[in-house]
Design a protein around this motif. Structure first.
Motif, short mmCIF file in Angstrom:
data_model
loop_
_atom_site.label_atom_id
_atom_site.label_comp_id
_atom_site.label_asym_id
_atom_site.label_seq_id
_atom_site.Cartn_x
_atom_site.Cartn_y
_atom_site.Cartn_z
N TYR A 41 0.82 -1.22 0.00
CA TYR A 41 0.00 0.00 0.00
C TYR A 41 0.85 1.27 0.00
O TYR A 41 0.41 2.32 -0.46
N ARG A 84 -5.60 6.85 1.64
CA ARG A 84 -6.39 6.13 0.64
C ARG A 84 -6.83 7.07 -0.49
O ARG A 84 -6.96 6.66 -1.64
N ILE A 99 -7.87 -4.32 -8.78
CA ILE A 99 -6.65 -4.64 -8.05
C ILE A 99 -6.68 -6.08 -7.53
O ILE A 99 -7.72 -6.60 -7.13
N ALA A 101 -4.99 -8.00 -4.57
CA ALA A 101 -4.25 -7.81 -3.31
C ALA A 101 -3.77 -9.15 -2.82
O ALA A 101 -4.57 -10.08 -2.67
N THR A 107 -4.21 -6.88 5.08
CA THR A 107 -4.16 -6.42 3.68
C THR A 107 -5.53 -6.49 3.03
O THR A 107 -5.98 -5.55 2.36
N LEU A 108 -6.21 -7.60 3.24
CA LEU A 108 -7.49 -7.81 2.58
C LEU A 108 -8.58 -6.93 3.19
O LEU A 108 -9.46 -6.43 2.48
N ALA A 111 -8.14 -3.57 1.61
CA ALA A 111 -8.64 -3.55 0.24
C ALA A 111 -10.15 -3.42 0.22
O ALA A 111 -10.73 -2.70 -0.60
N ASP A 112 -10.80 -4.09 1.16
CA ASP A 112 -12.26 -4.02 1.23
C ASP A 112 -12.75 -2.62 1.61
O ASP A 112 -13.68 -2.09 1.01
N ARG A 115 -12.35 -0.25 -1.36
CA ARG A 115 -13.38 -0.39 -2.38
C ARG A 115 -14.71 0.20 -1.93
O ARG A 115 -15.40 0.89 -2.67
N VAL A 144 -12.06 -5.57 -6.69
CA VAL A 144 -10.99 -6.08 -5.84
C VAL A 144 -11.04 -7.60 -5.76
O VAL A 144 -12.11 -8.19 -5.60
N GLY A 146 -8.81 -10.80 -3.78
CA GLY A 146 -7.75 -11.08 -2.81
C GLY A 146 -7.19 -12.48 -2.94
O GLY A 146 -7.91 -13.42 -3.28
N PRO A 319 -15.90 -7.57 -3.21
CA PRO A 319 -14.60 -8.20 -3.42
C PRO A 319 -14.66 -9.72 -3.25
O PRO A 319 -15.41 -10.22 -2.42
#
Ligand code: ADP
Length: 366
Positions: A41, A84, A99, A101, A107-108, A111-112, A115, A144, A146, A319
């Motif tokens: 990130y 972000r 993306i 991830a 990390t996940l 990402a959530d 989004r 997204v 993962g 995602p």
């Protein structure tokens, strides 16, 4: 073609490179523009040279390497909205609307979150003149997907995380090496393996090495474990075994939730049995070295499936996580898996061990 970016974040694991390679090549094959984001990130927030377009050959000769060649980092900035916002700006400027991830639950989760607030971020970028309305329109949605890279196999919803098989291989190599010296001197070896919240590596390496005793976080031993363990060790020696092996997960605890340390186990053995006892803490060796074939193939399959899932998803779909289920690559709702994974840690915190094991589900052996 659509813009796809791939990045690795959180702890590294063997097989991440295979996944990155598969994302790049599958993406290019399907006519996408694929980008690497370096340093997780942090690279997404910083932009510039950290986000570069990949070509077919930029992922040559990396499939066997441990770690992640595009770098991984912890990033505090991404936990803040302003971070972000910068990340979104960097994606929009390059036309990246998808993306992949690769990381753990942190990390996940990030990402959530990203989004979910994406359209709000774009509105803010537009209203402050950082992007044009044309850019806003063309990049309306972020999709997204993962993949779980972790040596611990600590993620719910998948049979195996990318990196576990390589870490196990390394542990077994070390155990085999130790066994030959322990055998010569009739020693007892205590090996501490990784797994702060997950006993998978400890359990499987114990099975594969004929260990005499194993301590894992999800299933703390009965309070009279010192007695039981010593009885078992003594029995083995009396039957002619020349070495004893005890495996301890890094996060092993007793029924009170207090850590069980290698020193503590050693003291029990020495005080009660006077055996020559040594401790080995494997540490980062478990993450190092080349990946085993299983992780190369797993990373490749998961990476390819991630791109296909993104290409087939509706714009702005929830995602998804690519998981291995009964040797099939399947698509699962990402946040449900993350929640279940976090549930294991919560169950252990309140000492509900049965619940912890139940929630492990597919990722734990039955
Ligand atoms: P892992 O992915 O292996 O669980 P971390 O928990 O350290 O590792 O997470 C990796 C990175 O993901 C963090 O450094 C941070 O940038 C990002 N991240 C983690 N949790 C969140 C969150 N709740 N919101 C936004 N970003 C997050």
């Amino acid at each position: 073609g659509k813009g796809i970016a791939v990045f690795t974040s959180g702890g590294d694991s063997q097989g991440m490179n295979a996944a990155v390679r598969a994302v790049v090549r599958t993406g290019i094959y399907l006519g996408c523009k694929v980008y690497f984001i370096r340093e997780g990130y942090q690279g997404m927030v910083d932009g510039g040279d950290n986000i570069i377009e990949a070509d077919w050959s930029s992922v040559s000769s990396i499939i066997h390497m441990g770690g992640t060649v595009i770098g991984s980092a912890r990033c505090m900035d991404f936990k803040e909205r302003w971070g972000r916002l910068k990340a979104a700006e960097n994606l929009v400027k390059r036309g990246i609307t998808n993306i992949v991830a690769i990381g753990g639950d942190g990390t996940l989760t990030g990402a959530d979150t990203f989004r979910a607030e994406y359209s709000g971020l774009l509105d803010e970028l537009l209203s402050t003149g950082r992007i044009t309305s044309d850019e806003r329109e063309k990049n309306k949605f972020l999709n997204v997907c993962g993949l779980v890279g972790s040596i611990d196999n600590d993620f719910c919803g998948t049979d195996m995380t990318i990196g576990t098989a390589s870490a196990l291989r390394r542990i077994i190599e070390a155990l085999d090496a130790i066994s030959s010296t322990a055998y010569s001197h009739q020693r007892t070896f205590i090996m501490e393996v990784m797994g702060r919240h997950c006993g998978y590596l400890a359990l499987l390496s114990a099975m594969a090495s004929e260990a005499d005793y194993v301590f894992i976080p999800e299933d703390p031993p009965n309070p009279n474990w010192p007695e039981k363990m010593c009885k078992k060790l003594k029995q083995e020696r009396e039957m002619g075994k020349r070495l004893n092996i005890i495996i301890l997960a890094e996060g092993a605890v007793d029924v009170e939730g207090q850590p069980i340390t290698a020193e503590q186990v050693k003291k029990v053995v020495v005080d009660n049995l006077q055996q020559d006892t040594r401790i080995t803490i494997l540490g980062h060796v478990q993450r190092g070295g080349n990946s085993v074939a299983f992780d190369r193939v797993l990373g490749s399959r998961m990476g390819a499936e991630a791109v296909m899932a993104l290409m087939e998803a509706e714009e702005g779909a929830t995602p998804c996580l690519i998981s291995l289920e009964g040797n099939q690559a399947v698509r699962l709702p990402l946040m449900e898996c993350v929640k279940q994974t976090k549930g294991v840690a919560e169950a252990m915190k309140v000492k509900d061990w049965a619940k912890a094991i139940e929630l492990r589900g597919r990722s734990f052996m039955r």
